[in-house]
Scaffold this motif. Structure first.
Motif, PDB file in Angstrom:
ATOM      1  N   GLY A  23       8.143  23.879 -37.402  1.00  0.00           N
ATOM      2  CA  GLY A  23       7.190  23.167 -38.616  1.00  0.00           C
ATOM      3  C   GLY A  23       5.442  23.544 -38.475  1.00  0.00           C
ATOM      4  N   GLN A  24       4.532  24.390 -38.976  1.00  0.00           N
ATOM      5  CA  GLN A  24       3.413  24.117 -39.219  1.00  0.00           C
ATOM      6  C   GLN A  24       2.898  23.567 -39.080  1.00  0.00           C
ATOM      7  OE1 GLN A  24       2.158  28.053 -38.694  1.00  0.00           O
ATOM      8  NE2 GLN A  24       4.534  27.820 -38.366  1.00  0.00           N
ATOM      9  N   GLY A  25       3.105  22.040 -39.435  1.00  0.00           N
ATOM     10  CA  GLY A  25       1.829  21.421 -38.796  1.00  0.00           C
ATOM     11  C   GLY A  25       1.344  20.541 -40.145  1.00  0.00           C
ATOM     12  N   THR A  26       0.692  18.707 -40.018  1.00  0.00           N
ATOM     13  CA  THR A  26       0.527  18.651 -41.444  1.00  0.00           C
ATOM     14  C   THR A  26      -1.130  17.635 -40.486  1.00  0.00           C
ATOM     15  OG1 THR A  26      -0.144  17.676 -43.302  1.00  0.00           O
ATOM     16  CG2 THR A  26       1.867  16.792 -41.319  1.00  0.00           C
ATOM     17  N   GLN A  27      -2.212  17.033 -40.796  1.00  0.00           N
ATOM     18  CA  GLN A  27      -3.655  16.921 -40.360  1.00  0.00           C
ATOM     19  C   GLN A  27      -3.091  15.433 -41.253  1.00  0.00           C
ATOM     20  OE1 GLN A  27      -5.976  18.095 -38.567  1.00  0.00           O
ATOM     21  NE2 GLN A  27      -6.237  15.923 -37.961  1.00  0.00           N
ATOM     22  N   VAL A  28      -2.776  14.947 -39.526  1.00  0.00           N
ATOM     23  CA  VAL A  28      -2.891  13.354 -40.002  1.00  0.00           C
ATOM     24  C   VAL A  28      -4.844  12.786 -39.742  1.00  0.00           C
ATOM     25  CG1 VAL A  28      -2.460  10.762 -39.455  1.00  0.00           C
ATOM     26  CG2 VAL A  28      -0.756  12.255 -40.431  1.00  0.00           C
ATOM     27  N   SER A  81      -7.214   5.418 -34.859  1.00  0.00           N
ATOM     28  CA  SER A  81      -7.997   5.956 -34.829  1.00  0.00           C
ATOM     29  C   SER A  81      -7.465   7.421 -33.916  1.00  0.00           C
ATOM     30  CB  SER A  81      -9.570   5.598 -34.535  1.00  0.00           C
ATOM     31  OG  SER A  81      -9.694   5.303 -33.508  1.00  0.00           O
ATOM     32  N   GLU A  82      -6.716   6.549 -33.159  1.00  0.00           N
ATOM     33  CA  GLU A  82      -6.236   7.594 -32.233  1.00  0.00           C
ATOM     34  C   GLU A  82      -5.064   8.177 -32.261  1.00  0.00           C
ATOM     35  OE1 GLU A  82      -7.179   3.689 -31.897  1.00  0.00           O
ATOM     36  OE2 GLU A  82      -5.772   3.375 -30.391  1.00  0.00           O
ATOM     37  N   ASP A  83      -4.692   7.580 -33.709  1.00  0.00           N
ATOM     38  CA  ASP A  83      -3.350   8.271 -33.891  1.00  0.00           C
ATOM     39  C   ASP A  83      -3.709  10.091 -35.411  1.00  0.00           C
ATOM     40  OD1 ASP A  83      -1.936   5.312 -35.444  1.00  0.00           O
ATOM     41  OD2 ASP A  83      -1.671   7.124 -33.585  1.00  0.00           O
ATOM     42  N   THR A  84      -4.726  10.597 -34.848  1.00  0.00           N
ATOM     43  CA  THR A  84      -5.443  11.261 -35.850  1.00  0.00           C
ATOM     44  C   THR A  84      -4.873  12.134 -34.374  1.00  0.00           C
ATOM     45  OG1 THR A  84      -7.361  10.412 -36.382  1.00  0.00           O
ATOM     46  CG2 THR A  84      -7.440  12.426 -36.262  1.00  0.00           C
ATOM     47  N   ALA A  85      -4.615  13.289 -35.594  1.00  0.00           N
ATOM     48  CA  ALA A  85      -3.476  14.320 -34.447  1.00  0.00           C
ATOM     49  C   ALA A  85      -3.238  15.211 -36.155  1.00  0.00           C
ATOM     50  CB  ALA A  85      -2.557  13.951 -33.651  1.00  0.00           C
ATOM     51  N   VAL A  86      -2.868  16.967 -35.499  1.00  0.00           N
ATOM     52  CA  VAL A  86      -2.189  17.386 -36.191  1.00  0.00           C
ATOM     53  C   VAL A  86      -0.255  16.925 -35.618  1.00  0.00           C
ATOM     54  CG1 VAL A  86      -1.144  19.577 -36.888  1.00  0.00           C
ATOM     55  CG2 VAL A  86      -2.997  19.362 -36.123  1.00  0.00           C
ATOM     56  N   TYR A  87       0.796  16.688 -37.291  1.00  0.00           N
ATOM     57  CA  TYR A  87       1.881  16.416 -37.024  1.00  0.00           C
ATOM     58  C   TYR A  87       3.068  17.468 -37.082  1.00  0.00           C
ATOM     59  CZ  TYR A  87       0.059  11.636 -36.197  1.00  0.00           C
ATOM     60  OH  TYR A  87      -0.401  10.611 -35.289  1.00  0.00           O
ATOM     61  N   GLN A 105      -0.246  16.210 -31.979  1.00  0.00           N
ATOM     62  CA  GLN A 105      -1.396  17.296 -31.421  1.00  0.00           C
ATOM     63  C   GLN A 105      -2.994  17.301 -31.389  1.00  0.00           C
ATOM     64  OE1 GLN A 105      -0.721  21.555 -30.549  1.00  0.00           O
ATOM     65  NE2 GLN A 105      -1.599  21.697 -28.367  1.00  0.00           N
ATOM     66  N   VAL A 106      -3.762  16.946 -30.571  1.00  0.00           N
ATOM     67  CA  VAL A 106      -5.248  16.820 -31.021  1.00  0.00           C
ATOM     68  C   VAL A 106      -5.341  17.859 -29.564  1.00  0.00           C
ATOM     69  CG1 VAL A 106      -5.078  14.551 -30.925  1.00  0.00           C
ATOM     70  CG2 VAL A 106      -5.927  15.183 -29.192  1.00  0.00           C
ATOM     71  N   PRO A 107      -6.536  18.815 -30.352  1.00  0.00           N
ATOM     72  CA  PRO A 107      -7.449  20.192 -29.793  1.00  0.00           C
ATOM     73  C   PRO A 107      -7.703  19.544 -28.572  1.00  0.00           C
ATOM     74  CG  PRO A 107      -8.835  19.822 -31.796  1.00  0.00           C
ATOM     75  CD  PRO A 107      -7.116  17.902 -32.143  1.00  0.00           C
ATOM     76  N   GLY A 108      -7.205  20.227 -27.609  1.00  0.00           N
ATOM     77  CA  GLY A 108      -7.552  20.507 -26.073  1.00  0.00           C
ATOM     78  C   GLY A 108      -6.566  19.630 -25.456  1.00  0.00           C
ATOM     79  N   LYS A 109      -5.424  19.038 -25.767  1.00  0.00           N
ATOM     80  CA  LYS A 109      -4.515  17.824 -25.244  1.00  0.00           C
ATOM     81  C   LYS A 109      -2.587  18.952 -25.795  1.00  0.00           C
ATOM     82  CE  LYS A 109      -6.839  13.685 -25.121  1.00  0.00           C
ATOM     83  NZ  LYS A 109      -6.809  12.150 -25.220  1.00  0.00           N
ATOM     84  N   GLU A 110      -2.241  17.889 -25.324  1.00  0.00           N
ATOM     85  CA  GLU A 110      -0.679  18.264 -24.990  1.00  0.00           C
ATOM     86  C   GLU A 110      -0.363  18.183 -26.356  1.00  0.00           C
ATOM     87  OE1 GLU A 110       0.733  19.726 -20.325  1.00  0.00           O
ATOM     88  OE2 GLU A 110       1.302  18.360 -21.635  1.00  0.00           O
ATOM     89  N   ARG A 111       0.741  18.726 -26.924  1.00  0.00           N
ATOM     90  CA  ARG A 111       1.685  17.874 -27.708  1.00  0.00           C
ATOM     91  C   ARG A 111       2.261  17.314 -27.132  1.00  0.00           C
ATOM     92  NH1 ARG A 111       4.430  22.102 -32.273  1.00  0.00           N
ATOM     93  NH2 ARG A 111       1.621  23.178 -32.255  1.00  0.00           N
ATOM     94  N   GLU A 112       2.035  16.064 -28.054  1.00  0.00           N
ATOM     95  CA  GLU A 112       3.050  14.179 -27.508  1.00  0.00           C
ATOM     96  C   GLU A 112       4.572  13.932 -28.070  1.00  0.00           C
ATOM     97  OE1 GLU A 112       0.686  10.318 -26.866  1.00  0.00           O
ATOM     98  OE2 GLU A 112       0.670  11.353 -28.653  1.00  0.00           O
ATOM     99  N   PHE A 113       5.380  14.092 -27.659  1.00  0.00           N
ATOM    100  CA  PHE A 113       5.897  12.962 -28.296  1.00  0.00           C
ATOM    101  C   PHE A 113       5.868  11.645 -28.900  1.00  0.00           C
ATOM    102  CE2 PHE A 113      10.476  12.324 -29.079  1.00  0.00           C
ATOM    103  CZ  PHE A 113       9.855  10.467 -29.185  1.00  0.00           C
ATOM    104  N   VAL A 114       6.660  12.133 -31.117  1.00  0.00           N
ATOM    105  CA  VAL A 114       6.009  10.676 -31.029  1.00  0.00           C
ATOM    106  C   VAL A 114       7.332   9.451 -31.473  1.00  0.00           C
ATOM    107  CG1 VAL A 114       5.528   9.732 -33.557  1.00  0.00           C
ATOM    108  CG2 VAL A 114       4.421  11.132 -32.288  1.00  0.00           C
ATOM    109  N   ALA A 115       8.370  10.815 -32.586  1.00  0.00           N
ATOM    110  CA  ALA A 115       9.195   9.901 -33.004  1.00  0.00           C
ATOM    111  C   ALA A 115      10.534  10.979 -33.012  1.00  0.00           C
ATOM    112  CB  ALA A 115       9.418   9.273 -34.019  1.00  0.00           C
ATOM    113  N   ALA A 116      12.035  10.335 -32.571  1.00  0.00           N
ATOM    114  CA  ALA A 116      13.470  10.931 -32.397  1.00  0.00           C
ATOM    115  C   ALA A 116      14.222  10.425 -33.381  1.00  0.00           C
ATOM    116  CB  ALA A 116      13.317  11.703 -31.664  1.00  0.00           C
TER     117      ALA A 116
END
Length: 124
Positions: A115-120, A88-94, A39-50
């Motif tokens: 989880g609480q997330g980790t910043q990338v 650069s577009e991968d920048t987000a909290v994961y 998730q990036v500020p101002g946007k919805e949380r986005e699926f990455v992988a499962a």
């Protein structure tokens, strides 16, 4: 009950790699599908992988296919996200998540624990 703690985030240059870790508590970890969202500020949380409970099936957002790899070690109660060729577009909290709704594995509603997330941060 499952508690999740992410780690491994940080600052990396474009084209570089990072490996995220998600450590889970609880004896039922191996019965859950695990997912990574971002998730990036101002946007919805986005699926990455499962990944399925056994690790036999994996799912990816088209934007990360061929660059990211999800895996798990049920003996260590840990799920990983290997991220290569970062942009650069991968920048987000994961965020790491655990759930049992396989029909919704690509969606936030498929997961019960977060989880609480980790910043990338990827610098260009």
């Amino acid at each position: 009950q499952v508690q999740l703690v992410e780690s491994g985030g940080g600052l990396v240059q474009a084209g570089g790699s990072l490996r995220l870790f998600c450590a889970a508590s609880g004896r039922t970890f191996s019965s859950y599908a695990m997912g990574w969202f971002r998730q990036v500020p101002g946007k919805e949380r986005e699926f990455v992988a499962a990944i399925s409970w056994s690790g036999g099936s994996t799912y990816y957002n088209d934007s990360v296919k061929g660059r990211f790899t999800i895996s798990r070690d049920n003996a260590k109660n840990t799920v990983y996200l290997q991220m290569n060729s970062l942009k650069s577009e991968d920048t987000a909290v994961y965020y790491c998540a655990a759930g049992r709704k396989y029909s919704d594995i690509n969606y936030m509603r498929g997961y019960d624990y977060w989880g609480q997330g980790t910043q990338v941060t990827v610098s260009s």
